[in-house]
Every structure is written in structure tokens, then in C-alpha cells.
Design a protein around this motif. Sequence first.
Motif, PDB file in Angstrom:
ATOM      1  N   UNK A  94     -58.895  19.151   5.788  1.00  0.00           N
ATOM      2  CA  UNK A  94     -58.326  18.520   6.979  1.00  0.00           C
ATOM      3  C   UNK A  94     -57.684  19.586   7.852  1.00  0.00           C
ATOM      4  N   UNK A  95     -58.133  19.629   9.108  1.00  0.00           N
ATOM      5  CA  UNK A  95     -57.605  20.567  10.091  1.00  0.00           C
ATOM      6  C   UNK A  95     -57.028  19.753  11.243  1.00  0.00           C
ATOM      7  N   UNK A  96     -55.768  19.993  11.579  1.00  0.00           N
ATOM      8  CA  UNK A  96     -55.129  19.276  12.682  1.00  0.00           C
ATOM      9  C   UNK A  96     -54.547  20.282  13.664  1.00  0.00           C
ATOM     10  N   UNK A 123     -58.082  12.173   5.593  1.00  0.00           N
ATOM     11  CA  UNK A 123     -58.765  12.599   6.804  1.00  0.00           C
ATOM     12  C   UNK A 123     -58.262  11.951   8.075  1.00  0.00           C
ATOM     13  N   UNK A 124     -57.076  11.337   8.029  1.00  0.00           N
ATOM     14  CA  UNK A 124     -56.477  10.728   9.219  1.00  0.00           C
ATOM     15  C   UNK A 124     -55.579  11.778   9.869  1.00  0.00           C
ATOM     16  N   UNK A 125     -55.879  12.093  11.110  1.00  0.00           N
ATOM     17  CA  UNK A 125     -55.190  13.199  11.774  1.00  0.00           C
ATOM     18  C   UNK A 125     -54.236  12.740  12.881  1.00  0.00           C
ATOM     19  N   UNK A 133     -47.404  18.777  10.111  1.00  0.00           N
ATOM     20  CA  UNK A 133     -48.434  19.184  11.061  1.00  0.00           C
ATOM     21  C   UNK A 133     -49.381  18.096  11.493  1.00  0.00           C
ATOM     22  N   UNK A 134     -48.962  16.821  11.388  1.00  0.00           N
ATOM     23  CA  UNK A 134     -49.834  15.710  11.758  1.00  0.00           C
ATOM     24  C   UNK A 134     -49.464  15.189  13.142  1.00  0.00           C
ATOM     25  N   UNK A 135     -50.444  14.680  13.866  1.00  0.00           N
ATOM     26  CA  UNK A 135     -50.238  14.144  15.210  1.00  0.00           C
ATOM     27  C   UNK A 135     -49.812  12.682  15.099  1.00  0.00           C
TER      28      UNK A 135
END
Length: 442
Positions: A406-408, A121-123, A150-152
Amino acid sequence: MILVGNGRMITQDNLNPYMEDGCIVINENKIEDIGSTTDMKSKYPNHEYIDANKKVIMPGLINSHMHIYSSFARGMSVTGKPSENFSEILENLWWKLDKQLALEDTKYSAYSTYIECIKNGVTTVFDHHASPNAIEGSLFVINDVAKELGIRTCLCYEVSDRDGGLTIDQGIKENVDFIKYAQDDKSDMVKGMFGLHAAFTLSDDTLNKCATEMEGLDTGYHVHAAEGIADLHYNLQNHGKRVVERLMDFGVLKEKTIAVHCIHVNSAEINLLKDTNTFVVHNPESNMGNAVGCSPAIELLKKGITVGLGTDGYTSDMFESLKVANIIHKHHLCDPRVGFGEGQKMLFDNNTKIAKAYFKNDLGIIKKGAYADVIVVDYTPHTPLTENTLGGHIIFGMSGRSVDTTIINGKVLMKDRELVNIDESEILSKSREVSKKLWNRI
């Protein structure tokens, strides 16, 4: 548009902290609207709907200090006698590991770490990289992986004198090149900082070089500060100054700078951190594991310093770091009143402030207009969950492995614990192969 509804919603927004039946409307990469599930489905019909099924909907988590490459130390045996202090841990483990990293190792440690972050859950991840024999292009390799998954992320390379002049210049150039690249990137998914290892591995000449290269770059430094007592002793003996004082002399302390740890600091240094609006990041599990002491994070917070929460590569689970932040200060100060609120402030309020200093829009919060970085946590309370009790439920009831979705940036990266369009099995198989070769080289 995507609707995520029928969930108990923790927003981390003081104006609307909790909804028993919440629904988020995501339009492209931002949160368009928030309300009850019935109202949102009626207002926005015929769109994709994700049913949270009474699970907890909350903002994606932010890790404000990570070491991606350290993931390849997991399970690795270290030969010789056990390290007796932090300096020996650096010499016997981390500096042996990072010297052997090739770009392929960096790539697959990034894959495996970012995948773990998504699953926990770390975005958003602020990373601090080191690979002294494979510096050029290293941050770009990590960013390519972040972009693919797709992660920030926010990246830097740790400049240090410990491997000689060529690596100093290469490290500086990698930082500058990547900072400029990230500033030109329009996605707001990647940012760059100027990485420094620590004051005890940096000469005055190198710090001057870094200060010169930083001129005109709208960013901050990312530096370990007074983590181990040896850092303090070195700077006192060789420069006649304490760690934070010396960093101050070279303009390292300023808005947007992250000073990591700050364990062995005195009141004068704390005032310098406050007066310069420098961020501090607390990493409780790493500090305990390295036996370097307990951060004065409670005192720093009382002074008004923005103290965030990180993992230092110890884990990818920010829930885990929060749990330890809650108890370490109780134990250290022999005071059961501290830690509970402060840990949440570090993770949910201050990590959000640190991220906001770099990214253009709100992160770590569910409200209209914020970036759509959202997670669903498979947690069903057995006591009342309200805006007044949610902290206890998060600390004592949730973990990274509880994250279901998880949505990023508005894209679903994991649903029902399954990664979407990411071949986790293939990536981790290759990661095991690459890391085994790395171990053999060490």
C-alpha cells in the motif's frame, strides 16, 4: 522517485484501463509516468524499484462512509434481550458505546481502524465520528493518528440533540473548528465536513444553528438519511415531512453533501437528491446487518445520482463491500442482471467523484498527474485477465487480505504485508487494553 512495475495493471482509467505489464513512476506524491516495465526502467534509471512480480497493480480504494469508533464494538457482548429493530440496536449498542468514549478510546480506535484500512488497500477514508462525552478535540485526535500513519482522510462530528444542549454546541464547534483547520492544511491529506447524525435526532432549532454556522464554509454535510423506517415515521409524525424533504428545508442537500443510506425514500425525495447534486453512499453489509431494508441504489443510479460505496464501520475491506453490493440487489429485486456493473460504478467511479469534490487532485485512478495512492494485490488469474474481464476478477478473486503493498501520497506504508515504520503489534496491544477498559465502563 519510486517505480512500481512488472505487474498486471488495472488503472480505472477508461482511456487506458489495463496493461498486462505495467509500471508506475512515482515522483514525490504524484504519478509521474506510466508504461511498460522495460520502458519505464530505461527512461528512469537508478531509482528505487518495487517488483510487483506479476501481481495486480491498481489504485488505492476509497471508503466514502466509515465509523472509526465502531471498531471497539468488535467482540463486545451486549447484555439484555436481543434488539428487535434498528432503533433498539442504536439504544442498546451504539449509543451506549459512544457515550463512554474518552479521547484515548477515540485515538486507539483510529489507530486500529486506519491500520486495517491500510492493510486492506483503503487509502482514503471519509469518517463520521461520535463521542458525546469527549467531543472537544476528538476530530483533531483522529487526524493526528491519520497524519502519523500517513493515510488520507475526511472527518466530521455528528451533531445530535439526543445528549442535550451542551453537546449540540460542542458538536457544532468541533465541526467548524476542524473544517477551518483542514482548509488551512496544505498537505491535501485531510478535509472536514459538517456532521449530522440523522433527522430524527435533530430539532429544527439545531438544524437552523448548523445552517447558520455553515455559512461561508466551503464544504458539505455528512448525514444519515432515512436509514431506518423509524427515521421516516418520526419526521412524518413530528414535522409532517419525509426525511429528505425536511433536510432540504434546512439547506442540508447540496453539492458536496453526503446523504448516507437513503433507504426509505420516495420518488419525490429521489428527485430532490438529484436536483441538488447531493451524494448518496450505499452501505450494503451494514443495511443487511441492521435489517433496515435494501437501498434503492439501482434506481438512484438510473436517475443520475452519484451513489458511492461505504462500509458504515461494518468492515474495513472495500472488496468485501463490493461483493455484497453485487449480490444484495440481485436478491432484493429478483433480477440477476443488476449489481455487477453498478457495484463497480459505486466503488471505482463514484467514490472517486466524491473524493474529487474534496481533495484537489485525482484519487482512485492510475494516470499521469494523479495522487500516488496505489496498491499491489497478490492475485494471479487462472482465466484471461483483460480490460473486458477485470471486473469479474476483482469481485470474485480479490479481497482486502490479498493486498500486498500500500502506497499513499507517494509513501510506501505497507510492503509484503508488513507495515513500514508502524509498530502494529504495540499499537494493537494497547488497543486491546484500552478497549477492555471501555467495555468494563459500559
